[in-house]
Design a protein around this motif. Structure first.
Motif, PDB file in Angstrom:
ATOM      1  N   LEU A 134      20.830  86.256  53.538  1.00 26.30           N
ATOM      2  CA  LEU A 134      21.996  85.452  53.148  1.00 26.30           C
ATOM      3  C   LEU A 134      23.010  85.355  54.281  1.00 26.30           C
ATOM      4  N   LEU A 135      23.258  86.467  54.956  1.00 25.60           N
ATOM      5  CA  LEU A 135      24.236  86.461  56.042  1.00 25.60           C
ATOM      6  C   LEU A 135      23.715  85.731  57.275  1.00 25.60           C
ATOM      7  N   SER A 136      22.407  85.550  57.355  1.00 24.41           N
ATOM      8  CA  SER A 136      21.841  84.783  58.459  1.00 24.41           C
ATOM      9  C   SER A 136      22.193  83.303  58.336  1.00 24.41           C
ATOM     10  N   GLN A 137      22.481  82.866  57.117  1.00 27.61           N
ATOM     11  CA  GLN A 137      22.855  81.477  56.871  1.00 27.61           C
ATOM     12  C   GLN A 137      24.330  81.227  57.165  1.00 27.61           C
ATOM     13  N   ARG A 138      25.189  82.201  56.732  1.00 33.17           N
ATOM     14  CA  ARG A 138      26.637  82.074  56.924  1.00 33.17           C
ATOM     15  C   ARG A 138      27.306  83.356  56.458  1.00 33.17           C
ATOM     16  N   GLU A 139      28.599  83.460  56.728  1.00 38.75           N
ATOM     17  CA  GLU A 139      29.376  84.582  56.212  1.00 38.75           C
ATOM     18  C   GLU A 139      29.421  84.511  54.686  1.00 38.75           C
ATOM     19  N   HIS A 140      29.526  85.666  54.051  1.00 36.79           N
ATOM     20  CA  HIS A 140      29.636  85.722  52.591  1.00 36.79           C
ATOM     21  C   HIS A 140      30.679  86.744  52.198  1.00 36.79           C
ATOM     22  N   ALA A 141      31.419  86.426  51.162  1.00 34.92           N
ATOM     23  CA  ALA A 141      32.295  87.410  50.530  1.00 34.92           C
ATOM     24  C   ALA A 141      31.428  88.333  49.677  1.00 34.92           C
ATOM     25  N   VAL A 142      31.920  89.530  49.449  1.00 38.57           N
ATOM     26  CA  VAL A 142      31.165  90.488  48.645  1.00 38.57           C
ATOM     27  C   VAL A 142      30.850  89.905  47.270  1.00 38.57           C
ATOM     28  N   ALA A 143      31.779  89.208  46.662  1.00 39.59           N
ATOM     29  CA  ALA A 143      31.541  88.615  45.339  1.00 39.59           C
ATOM     30  C   ALA A 143      30.373  87.631  45.375  1.00 39.59           C
ATOM     31  N   GLU A 144      30.258  86.868  46.446  1.00 38.83           N
ATOM     32  CA  GLU A 144      29.128  85.942  46.587  1.00 38.83           C
ATOM     33  C   GLU A 144      27.822  86.708  46.717  1.00 38.83           C
ATOM     34  N   LEU A 145      27.852  87.763  47.526  1.00 34.94           N
ATOM     35  CA  LEU A 145      26.646  88.574  47.708  1.00 34.94           C
ATOM     36  C   LEU A 145      26.209  89.190  46.389  1.00 34.94           C
ATOM     37  N   LEU A 146      27.167  89.676  45.624  1.00 37.54           N
ATOM     38  CA  LEU A 146      26.841  90.262  44.317  1.00 37.54           C
ATOM     39  C   LEU A 146      26.102  89.261  43.441  1.00 37.54           C
ATOM     40  N   ALA A 147      26.608  88.040  43.401  1.00 38.98           N
ATOM     41  CA  ALA A 147      25.989  86.999  42.563  1.00 38.98           C
ATOM     42  C   ALA A 147      24.587  86.655  43.061  1.00 38.98           C
ATOM     43  N   ASP A 148      24.412  86.599  44.379  1.00 40.37           N
ATOM     44  CA  ASP A 148      23.122  86.183  44.945  1.00 40.37           C
ATOM     45  C   ASP A 148      22.085  87.297  44.984  1.00 40.37           C
ATOM     46  N   VAL A 149      22.527  88.533  45.158  1.00 39.20           N
ATOM     47  CA  VAL A 149      21.589  89.649  45.306  1.00 39.20           C
ATOM     48  C   VAL A 149      21.202  90.225  43.947  1.00 39.20           C
ATOM     49  N   GLY A 150      22.137  90.218  43.004  1.00 36.95           N
ATOM     50  CA  GLY A 150      21.804  90.643  41.650  1.00 36.95           C
ATOM     51  C   GLY A 150      21.663  92.144  41.465  1.00 36.95           C
ATOM     52  N   VAL A 151      22.490  92.926  42.135  1.00 39.04           N
ATOM     53  CA  VAL A 151      22.503  94.373  41.939  1.00 39.04           C
ATOM     54  C   VAL A 151      23.914  94.796  41.529  1.00 39.04           C
ATOM     55  N   GLU A 152      24.040  96.033  41.103  1.00 36.94           N
ATOM     56  CA  GLU A 152      25.348  96.575  40.750  1.00 36.94           C
ATOM     57  C   GLU A 152      26.236  96.627  41.993  1.00 36.94           C
ATOM     58  N   ALA A 153      27.531  96.522  41.780  1.00 41.07           N
ATOM     59  CA  ALA A 153      28.484  96.538  42.893  1.00 41.07           C
ATOM     60  C   ALA A 153      28.370  97.817  43.711  1.00 41.07           C
ATOM     61  N   SER A 154      28.173  98.945  43.055  1.00 42.46           N
ATOM     62  CA  SER A 154      28.072 100.216  43.791  1.00 42.46           C
ATOM     63  C   SER A 154      26.828 100.246  44.678  1.00 42.46           C
ATOM     64  N   ASN A 155      25.725  99.692  44.184  1.00 41.07           N
ATOM     65  CA  ASN A 155      24.494  99.631  44.983  1.00 41.07           C
ATOM     66  C   ASN A 155      24.696  98.720  46.195  1.00 41.07           C
ATOM     67  N   LEU A 156      25.293  97.560  45.980  1.00 45.39           N
ATOM     68  CA  LEU A 156      25.545  96.646  47.092  1.00 45.39           C
ATOM     69  C   LEU A 156      26.461  97.295  48.115  1.00 45.39           C
TER      70      LEU A 156
END
Length: 122
Positions: free
Chosen positions: A38-60
């Motif tokens: 995902l970061l290879s495409q562009r910068e991401h906010a943590v909230a975006e990563l959470l939505a795209d990766v689909g893991v708990e916030a603590s795991n991310l």
């Protein structure tokens, strides 16, 4: 008693193959790979990563910390948001090369399986 700096292993004392192995261990987790894709495409906010990766916030958070410690990603604050980016375009290239290698391996295996299937004369 403080440690003797002359007895500390220097970075250059570690063989390069060992450093490479540690680097690949850092990449050796599915969540970390997905984050880097995902970061290879562009910068991401943590909230975006959470939505795209689909893991708990603590795991991310744990996986991002591993990538940060390894120097593969960096972060910055933008208001309340934390924005992540890869530190080098070579990370994206490495992921693309891995995809190419895996595509070739899977294709070769599929061809081998096709050769092993019984034909009409078998």
């Amino acid at each position: 008693m403080p440690a003797d700096p002359s007895r500390q292993p220097s970075v250059t004392a570690v063989p390069l193959y060992q450093v490479k192995a540690e680097f690949f261990k850092t990449l050796g987790h599915p969540v970390r790979i997905r984050v880097l894709e995902l970061l290879s495409q562009r910068e991401h906010a943590v909230a975006e990563l959470l939505a795209d990766v689909g893991v708990e916030a603590s795991n991310l958070s744990q996986q991002l910390a591993v990538l940060r410690r390894a120097g593969v990603v960096t972060s910055r604050r933008d208001g309340a948001a934390v924005i992540y980016r890869i530190t080098s375009p070579e990370v994206a290239e490495l992921l693309a090369v891995a995809r190419s290698i895996l595509t070739r391996v899977i294709t070769d295996r599929a061809e081998l399986l096709g050769d092993l299937r019984p034909g009409p004369a078998d």
